[in-house]
Design a protein around this motif. Structure first.
Motif, PDB file in Angstrom:
ATOM      1  N   LYS A  51      60.224  35.608  26.219  1.00 36.81           N
ATOM      2  CA  LYS A  51      59.840  36.495  27.312  1.00 36.81           C
ATOM      3  C   LYS A  51      59.115  35.675  28.371  1.00 36.81           C
ATOM      4  O   LYS A  51      58.042  35.123  28.115  1.00 36.81           O
ATOM      5  N   PRO A  52      59.680  35.571  29.585  1.00 34.57           N
ATOM      6  CA  PRO A  52      59.057  34.735  30.611  1.00 34.57           C
ATOM      7  C   PRO A  52      57.844  35.422  31.244  1.00 34.57           C
ATOM      8  O   PRO A  52      57.698  36.643  31.191  1.00 34.57           O
ATOM      9  N   MET A  53      57.001  34.606  31.836  1.00 31.35           N
ATOM     10  CA  MET A  53      55.875  35.176  32.590  1.00 31.35           C
ATOM     11  C   MET A  53      56.395  35.776  33.897  1.00 31.35           C
ATOM     12  O   MET A  53      57.489  35.445  34.373  1.00 31.35           O
ATOM     13  N   PHE A 103      44.479  43.330  46.658  1.00 30.91           N
ATOM     14  CA  PHE A 103      43.346  43.892  45.914  1.00 30.91           C
ATOM     15  C   PHE A 103      42.321  44.405  46.914  1.00 30.91           C
ATOM     16  O   PHE A 103      42.035  43.765  47.928  1.00 30.91           O
ATOM     17  N   HIS A 104      41.771  45.597  46.642  1.00 34.37           N
ATOM     18  CA  HIS A 104      40.759  46.164  47.527  1.00 34.37           C
ATOM     19  C   HIS A 104      39.608  46.717  46.702  1.00 34.37           C
ATOM     20  O   HIS A 104      39.817  47.378  45.679  1.00 34.37           O
ATOM     21  N   SER A 105      38.390  46.435  47.151  1.00 35.02           N
ATOM     22  CA  SER A 105      37.205  47.078  46.591  1.00 35.02           C
ATOM     23  C   SER A 105      36.156  47.138  47.676  1.00 35.02           C
ATOM     24  O   SER A 105      36.174  46.346  48.626  1.00 35.02           O
ATOM     25  N   ASN A 106      35.233  48.103  47.552  1.00 37.23           N
ATOM     26  CA  ASN A 106      34.161  48.217  48.542  1.00 37.23           C
ATOM     27  C   ASN A 106      33.266  46.992  48.535  1.00 37.23           C
ATOM     28  O   ASN A 106      32.701  46.603  49.551  1.00 37.23           O
ATOM     29  N   GLN A 107      33.136  46.388  47.374  1.00 42.53           N
ATOM     30  CA  GLN A 107      32.234  45.246  47.247  1.00 42.53           C
ATOM     31  C   GLN A 107      32.835  43.978  47.826  1.00 42.53           C
ATOM     32  O   GLN A 107      32.162  43.200  48.478  1.00 42.53           O
ATOM     33  N   HIS A 108      34.144  43.772  47.612  1.00 46.86           N
ATOM     34  CA  HIS A 108      34.761  42.500  47.984  1.00 46.86           C
ATOM     35  C   HIS A 108      35.771  42.624  49.112  1.00 46.86           C
ATOM     36  O   HIS A 108      36.313  41.616  49.559  1.00 46.86           O
ATOM     37  N   GLY A 109      36.056  43.856  49.575  1.00 54.34           N
ATOM     38  CA  GLY A 109      36.998  44.043  50.667  1.00 54.34           C
ATOM     39  C   GLY A 109      38.431  43.814  50.236  1.00 54.34           C
ATOM     40  O   GLY A 109      38.785  43.884  49.057  1.00 54.34           O
ATOM     41  N   ASN A 110      39.301  43.538  51.231  1.00 55.43           N
ATOM     42  CA  ASN A 110      40.716  43.288  50.953  1.00 55.43           C
ATOM     43  C   ASN A 110      40.929  41.826  50.602  1.00 55.43           C
ATOM     44  O   ASN A 110      40.347  40.929  51.219  1.00 55.43           O
ATOM     45  N   ARG A 111      41.792  41.600  49.618  1.00 53.60           N
ATOM     46  CA  ARG A 111      42.063  40.235  49.187  1.00 53.60           C
ATOM     47  C   ARG A 111      43.506  40.159  48.685  1.00 53.60           C
ATOM     48  O   ARG A 111      43.912  40.946  47.837  1.00 53.60           O
ATOM     49  N   GLU A 112      44.249  39.217  49.245  1.00 55.91           N
ATOM     50  CA  GLU A 112      45.626  39.021  48.769  1.00 55.91           C
ATOM     51  C   GLU A 112      45.584  38.157  47.520  1.00 55.91           C
ATOM     52  O   GLU A 112      44.937  37.110  47.488  1.00 55.91           O
ATOM     53  N   THR A 113      46.262  38.599  46.483  1.00 50.93           N
ATOM     54  CA  THR A 113      46.233  37.879  45.217  1.00 50.93           C
ATOM     55  C   THR A 113      47.599  37.971  44.554  1.00 50.93           C
ATOM     56  O   THR A 113      48.565  38.434  45.163  1.00 50.93           O
ATOM     57  N   HIS A 114      47.685  37.526  43.319  1.00 55.46           N
ATOM     58  CA  HIS A 114      48.926  37.572  42.555  1.00 55.46           C
ATOM     59  C   HIS A 114      48.680  38.305  41.240  1.00 55.46           C
ATOM     60  O   HIS A 114      47.648  38.093  40.598  1.00 55.46           O
ATOM     61  N   ASP A 115      49.600  39.155  40.883  1.00 55.01           N
ATOM     62  CA  ASP A 115      49.599  39.754  39.549  1.00 55.01           C
ATOM     63  C   ASP A 115      50.438  38.857  38.647  1.00 55.01           C
ATOM     64  O   ASP A 115      51.648  38.696  38.862  1.00 55.01           O
ATOM     65  N   ILE A 116      49.789  38.258  37.662  1.00 52.69           N
ATOM     66  CA  ILE A 116      50.465  37.321  36.765  1.00 52.69           C
ATOM     67  C   ILE A 116      50.340  37.847  35.349  1.00 52.69           C
ATOM     68  O   ILE A 116      49.251  38.191  34.898  1.00 52.69           O
ATOM     69  N   SER A 117      51.451  37.903  34.675  1.00 54.18           N
ATOM     70  CA  SER A 117      51.459  38.368  33.290  1.00 54.18           C
ATOM     71  C   SER A 117      52.033  37.286  32.392  1.00 54.18           C
ATOM     72  O   SER A 117      53.201  36.897  32.534  1.00 54.18           O
ATOM     73  N   ILE A 118      51.202  36.776  31.486  1.00 50.00           N
ATOM     74  CA  ILE A 118      51.632  35.820  30.460  1.00 50.00           C
ATOM     75  C   ILE A 118      51.240  36.440  29.131  1.00 50.00           C
ATOM     76  O   ILE A 118      50.066  36.432  28.755  1.00 50.00           O
TER      77      ILE A 118
END
Length: 759
Positions: free
Chosen positions: A73-75, A82-97
């Motif tokens: 099963k590959p990753m 990602f958004h939160s009141n504390q950290h604001g908007n942030r572009e990230t990656h959803d990675i599943s291993i």
């Protein structure tokens, strides 16, 4: 593991491969063989893993993606926001291993610690006292393509790049804390760094709702524009308080309010439903909302909070009795997990972008909190008066959210602490609303109250020794201030609070301003940095770091890229020139001998922070620090004398005597004129002593950089511009070169030391 050959590295096994597909396959096999539970690094979620994933796809290596614990099963890697009141908007990656937890230490540091810089070098220096030999991305390709020795440099860089996050993880006990927080909230460990606070509360709601056979509505994130009044901030009585100031704090105020008044989704009543009940069966909050009392139905949120607070209390008791160091770490991580989760519940109900927003709960909580702070102020000030037999009238000089600061007018620390405990017990008994409890927390002695949410004080919990200097809202970690501002603040606070030497703090400030106006401040203390978050064309207004990045690219094409932090200083320019026109690369400034715009640093960087620091102490007299005699009598040095560190100003088209500064004739050789020839031996010895000092300074900083980068047997290429030694090393080198040039005028041969060898 390297592509192509690599010189051996002491303490490491080096595996070299001829082709990239062989390297990626071997890396996959290594992970499968090592079978780690946790994968960590610095910015691995947004760079390292996505990069490896995309390279394997480009080469058609589908097998290289299979690094999880589920066979074949590959990753998966996909972009997300990602958004939160504390950290604001942030572009990230959803990675599943599958089967492996990923903990990105960059995300951990950004979430858990407030720092002036989040580069790995800066964070490692702060927590570990160690750094890596930073290699700028722009030269990585050249080092890779050159030879085995240059690839060794890259390999050493990568080794320490992997080692430092592991050391940080161990130092900060991240695994212990994450494990306990995961157990408390029933969420996967990986969620703790890549997801916000709401997932923790919703998970607990599911757990408790399941026990009660209740259903939690499954809704998409809702956005509510409705706002509510926040916590009370009692208007501060600004000033410097040399006597003890007692701080009383409501223990877990917002969770206690929710428990006391049974505030929950499941207990919220419509006004019509409340009218059908007996008044003893519901609470009417200060905001006009209605909630059933606990004797009819206990809310889910109060049950969750009771469990969290009781569990934390038990854990802290076990922690106090524990003797095994590892057990202490686990228990401390657990009690912190309980505390953080309990404080999250209130925010969950008031989140404007949330899974289950309920402003009836959140605004009722803050309304009760405001009432309690105001009533606490009245109780204390009404009780502790001269009319009631006390020596002085107590005054609440400040209050914010869940705490009040009280000046009882008491001179000695033990009596102030005893009075604080007495006042806390009094207020608690008046409220008589368990589990709400006002506690004596600490004493500030002395205390500097600057404004709302800005103060500093010497923190005392015991009478024999203070705990620390406690600050809030002070300019010590803001990245848009240069390090000189932080230096002035930290030193002055040390002198004012610990040494009780206000005049010493003023003298130090005057000396810093004097040194600034004479260009004696080290360039590393004048650096300002900002991140280049997008291309220059996308900025609406011209900004110093953006315009500098454009100029640097025009010069040699190697300017900062998007995502880089741009370090700059402000140099002298035409009259009325804007700051963005005067921003310049520090290395360029040192190489060209440009003059710093000292007026900018005095008026734009230092003036406002100094006003906030000294005005509560000196009143309008603080202005004398900025425009007093120590600034008026200073003659600002010229461009050459401000930057020349040796005697190079006398080398050029017009040769001058280093002693009398007279122009030397065509027939006169050496360093001095005919008139000063008798003093030549003495001047030569002075020049030699200066060169010796410069050699010692250069040797020390060079050796320190080598130890830091683990490059004891090769020249290093450090590009860590947020390290103070980066520019100091350049200055030390330039000072030594200037001294050698001067000695050459005396006819003394000088050879600059080879940087590839240890000094």
């Amino acid at each position: 593991m390297t592509l192509n050959t690599c010189t051996p590295i002491l303490g490491a096994h080096v595996f070299s491969f001829e082709r990239e597909d062989q390297l990626l396959t071997a890396f996959k096999d290594f992970i499968i063989a090592a079978d780690p539970d946790i994968l960590t690094g610095y910015n691995i979620m947004n760079f390292d893993i996505p990069y490896l994933y995309n390279r394997a796809r480009s080469l058609g290596l589908t097998e290289a993606h299979k690094i999880g614990r589920i066979r074949d099963k590959p990753m998966t890697v996909r972009k997300s926001n990602f958004h939160s009141n504390q950290h604001g908007n942030r572009e990230t990656h959803d990675i599943s291993i599958d089967g492996r937890v990923m903990i990105d230490m960059l995300t951990v540091m950004q979430n858990e610690h407030r720092m002036s810089s989040y580069s790995l070098n800066s964070v490692s220096q702060h927590f570990l006292g160690s750094q890596k030999e930073d290699v700028h991305w722009s030269i990585i390709s050249d080092l890779q393509e050159k030879d085995a020795e240059s690839r060794q440099r890259l390999a050493v860089y990568c080794l320490k790049d992997a080692l430092l996050p592991l050391l940080l993880m161990d130092k900060l006990k991240v695994v212990v804390n994450f494990t306990e927080l995961s157990r408390v909230t029933s969420v996967p460990m990986s969620y703790l760094s890549i997801r916000g606070q709401q997932i923790r509360v919703i998970s607990l709601l599911y757990r408790y709702a399941n026990k009660k056979h209740m259903i939690v509505p499954c809704l998409k994130n809702q956005i509510t524009e409705e706002k509510y009044q926040g916590a009370t901030v009692i208007e501060p009585q600004r000033g410097f308080y040399p006597d003890p100031v007692v701080t009383l704090d409501f223990s877990s105020l917002y969770p206690s309010i929710m428990i006391c008044h049974n505030l929950c989704y499941s207990t919220l009543l419509h006004p019509e439903a409340a009218s059908k009940l007996d008044k003893d069966d519901y609470n009417r909050t200060p905001t006009g909302n209605f909630f059933i009392k606990s004797h009819l139905h206990k809310g889910l949120l109060p049950e969750i909070l009771e469990w969290l607070l009781a569990a934390r209390k038990r854990t802290r008791k076990e922690l106090a009795e524990a003797t095994d160091p590892m057990n202490k770490l686990v228990l401390n991580g657990r009690q912190l997990a309980f505390k953080v989760t309990a404080n999250t519940v209130y925010g969950f109900t008031g989140a404007q972008v949330g899974r289950l927003p309920c402003l009836e709960i959140s605004r009722s909580v803050t309304a009760y909190g405001r009432q309690m702070i105001d009533r606490t102020k009245s109780i204390v000030e009404d009780r502790y008066t001269t009319a009631n037999g006390y020596g002085t009238n107590a005054v609440v000089i400040y209050g914010d959210t869940d705490s009040v600061m009280i000046n009882f007018g008491i001179k000695d620390l033990p009596t102030a602490m005893a009075r604080g405990k007495e006042a806390a017990d009094l207020v608690t008994s008046v409220f008589n609303s368990p589990p709400i409890k006002l506690e004596f927390e600490k004493v500030y002695w002395p205390y500097l109250l600057i404004s709302k949410k800005r103060y500093a004080g010497l923190f005392w919990t015991k009478t024999d020794k203070f705990d620390k200097i406690d600050t809030k809202g002070i300019e010590t970690v803001r990245r848009d201030n240069c390090a000189m501002v932080r230096l002035v603040y930290e030193t002055c606070l040390q002198k004012i609070l610990v040494e009780r030497d206000i005049e010493g703090a003023q003298s130090f400030t005057k000396q810093i301003i004097s040194d600034l106006l004479q260009n004696k401040i080290d360039l590393s203390l004048l650096l300002i940095s900002k991140q280049l978050t997008r291309s220059a064309e996308q900025y609406e207004n011209k900004q110093p770091h953006v315009e500098l990045a454009k100029r640097m690219k025009e010069r040699d094409g190697s300017g900062p890229g998007i995502g880089d932090r741009v370090f700059y200083v402000i140099v002298e320019g035409p009259k009325n020139a804007k700051a963005y026109e005067k921003s310049e690369d520090p290395q360029f400034v040192m190489d060209r001998g440009l003059s710093i715009d000292t007026d900018y640093y005095l008026n734009q960087q230092l003036a406002k922070p100094l006003e906030r620091l000294f005005k509560p102490i000196m009143g309008d007299g603080f202005k004398s620090l900025l425009n007093g005699e120590h600034t008026r009598v200073i003659r600002k040095p010229s461009k050459v004398t401000a930057q020349a560190t040796g005697m190079l100003q006398f080398v050029g088209v017009v040769r001058t005597c280093i002693n009398c500064k007279a122009r030397m004739g065509k027939d006169e050789q050496g360093a001095v004129c005919t008139k000063c020839k008798p003093k030549e031996p003495e001047l030569f010895m002075d020049a030699q002593r200066s060169a010796s000092r410069a050699e010692e300074q250069y040797s020390q900083v060079h050796a320190q950089c080598q130890r830091c980068s683990m490059s004891m047997h090769q020249p290093f290429l450090c590009s860590s511009r947020d390290c103070p030694l980066f520019y100091f090393r350049t200055k030390a080198k330039k000072d030594l070169e200037d001294c050698y040039e001067l000695l050459k005028r005396f006819g003394s041969p000088c050879v600059f030391p080879d940087e590839s060898s240890s000094p």
